[in-house]
Write a protein that holds these residues in place. Structure first.
Motif, PDB file in Angstrom:
ATOM      1  N   LEU A 198       0.837  -1.203   0.000  1.00  0.00           N
ATOM      2  CA  LEU A 198       0.000   0.000   0.000  1.00  0.00           C
ATOM      3  C   LEU A 198       0.873   1.255   0.000  1.00  0.00           C
ATOM      4  O   LEU A 198       0.626   2.205  -0.759  1.00  0.00           O
ATOM      5  N   VAL A 199       1.905   1.255   0.834  1.00  0.00           N
ATOM      6  CA  VAL A 199       2.831   2.392   0.884  1.00  0.00           C
ATOM      7  C   VAL A 199       3.524   2.574  -0.463  1.00  0.00           C
ATOM      8  O   VAL A 199       3.648   3.699  -0.979  1.00  0.00           O
ATOM      9  N   VAL A 200       3.969   1.470  -1.051  1.00  0.00           N
ATOM     10  CA  VAL A 200       4.650   1.541  -2.347  1.00  0.00           C
ATOM     11  C   VAL A 200       3.713   2.076  -3.428  1.00  0.00           C
ATOM     12  O   VAL A 200       4.101   2.928  -4.241  1.00  0.00           O
ATOM     13  N   CYS A 201       2.482   1.573  -3.432  1.00  0.00           N
ATOM     14  CA  CYS A 201       1.507   2.031  -4.430  1.00  0.00           C
ATOM     15  C   CYS A 201       1.228   3.518  -4.283  1.00  0.00           C
ATOM     16  O   CYS A 201       1.155   4.261  -5.277  1.00  0.00           O
ATOM     17  N   ARG A 202       1.067   3.981  -3.050  1.00  0.00           N
ATOM     18  CA  ARG A 202       0.797   5.406  -2.812  1.00  0.00           C
ATOM     19  C   ARG A 202       1.991   6.255  -3.228  1.00  0.00           C
ATOM     20  O   ARG A 202       1.847   7.312  -3.850  1.00  0.00           O
ATOM     21  N   ALA A 203       3.195   5.804  -2.878  1.00  0.00           N
ATOM     22  CA  ALA A 203       4.400   6.565  -3.214  1.00  0.00           C
ATOM     23  C   ALA A 203       4.615   6.636  -4.725  1.00  0.00           C
ATOM     24  O   ALA A 203       5.105   7.639  -5.245  1.00  0.00           O
ATOM     25  N   ALA A 204       4.246   5.567  -5.431  1.00  0.00           N
ATOM     26  CA  ALA A 204       4.444   5.515  -6.879  1.00  0.00           C
ATOM     27  C   ALA A 204       3.261   6.067  -7.658  1.00  0.00           C
ATOM     28  O   ALA A 204       3.298   6.118  -8.891  1.00  0.00           O
ATOM     29  N   GLY A 205       2.207   6.468  -6.942  1.00  0.00           N
ATOM     30  CA  GLY A 205       1.021   7.011  -7.618  1.00  0.00           C
ATOM     31  C   GLY A 205       0.209   5.972  -8.364  1.00  0.00           C
ATOM     32  O   GLY A 205      -0.451   6.285  -9.365  1.00  0.00           O
TER      33      GLY A 205
END
Length: 311
Positions: A198-205
């Motif tokens: 989830l953090v990765v997805c949010r950071a990568a848009g």
């Protein structure tokens, strides 16, 4: 109630058949889903975590106190490794071919054997032979992709990283499952994996919603099939069948996924790549069988295959 050994053999055979079919659908469903691979990975683990929560908070609630100890730490570390596994292997399926990505990620036992060698536990002669065959098959398959495109080579590299991450996941999981039940362990592991993704997805848009109905159906099928049903059936079969048998049968995922991708997605395997993929699968099978003989002699734990890495 019948004991596990008194259950009819056909139930075990049926469970293994369902499990192999379930995990074989994983790569084709990932390739079919019209959503970013990282988003599919998040939803797959997040929904599995939600599905396991009522069991963990109910019948397994007494085990939650054990999460403060070493078992909980190992489960979290396994979740970190699992996040890396999904974040690399799932994009490889969408970037390359289903057949190659599935075969390359199946090299997990080879990486486990090499990790064991680095730890001072030298593989048997059969193990080294299997590693050699698998490496040769991998070189054959990935070498052919060099002439296809840079994207195909990137997909191969990501699949191999995913296999290595799966081996690390299994190593941490072996220690965690000696202290926790499989349900509690997977609940922590999937929850940790989903949080990281989830953090990765949010950071990568990466967009996590707005998909069409077919994509959501594919994601749900991944959760119910490969993530939950496949694991459950393999664990059920392990009560009556040797871990070595289960490990070798898991390799049927490779031709199973390739056939499904051919029939469903129109991905025809390249004939020149088939010998390499076959050599790779043979090598992994030799590693598994050689390792089984060594474990029997050393009376080691069978936990490393009791919870196959979800694909």
């Amino acid at each position: 109630m019948r004991s596990p050994r008194e259950r009819p053999p056909w139930l075990t055979a049926a469970a293994l058949t369902v499990a192999v079919l379930a995990v074989s659908t994983s790569a084709p469903l990932i390739a079919f889903a019209a959503a970013p691979a990282l988003a599919v990975a998040f939803w797959r683990n997040g929904l599995a975590f939600v599905a396991l929560t009522p069991i963990t908070a109910g019948p397994r609630r007494a085990e939650l106190g054990a999460l403060r100890g070493r078992g909980g730490l190992l489960a979290v570390l396994a979740g970190v490794a699992l996040a890396l596994h999904f974040a690399t292997w799932m994009p490889s399926v969408q970037l390359g071919s289903v057949a190659t990505a599935t075969a390359l990620v199946a090299t997990q036992p080879v990486w486990q054997g090499m990790i064991a060698a680095l730890q001072g536990r030298r593989p048997s002669t059969a193990g080294w032979v299997g590693i050699g065959l698998a490496v040769a098959g991998t070189a054959w398959a990935t070498g052919l992709d060099i002439g296809v495109s840079a994207q195909a080579v990137l997909a191969d590299v990501l699949a191999l990283v995913g296999a290595l991450a799966a081996a690390v996941y299994t190593a941490f999981g072996e220690g965690a499952r000696s202290r926790l039940s499989t349900t509690t362990y997977t609940w922590v592991c999937y929850g940790t994996c989903a949080a990281i993704l989830l953090v990765v997805c949010r950071a990568a848009g990466v967009e996590l919603h707005g998909y069409d109905g077919r994509t959501w159906a594919a994601i749900l099928a991944l959760v119910v099939g490969a993530q939950l049903l496949g694991h459950s059936m393999f664990n059920y079969a392990l009560e009556r069948t040797s871990a070595t048998t289960v490990s070798v049968l898991i390799l049927l995922e490779v031709p199973g996924a390739a056939l499904l991708a051919w029939a469903w997605l129109g991905q025809t395997p390249r004939l020149v790549a088939l010998p390499g993929l076959g050599l790779l699968v043979l090598g992994v099978a030799v590693v598994v069988l050689g390792g089984s003989r060594e474990r029997r002699r050393a009376t080691a734990s069978l936990a490393d295959v009791a919870d196959p890495t979800p694909r």
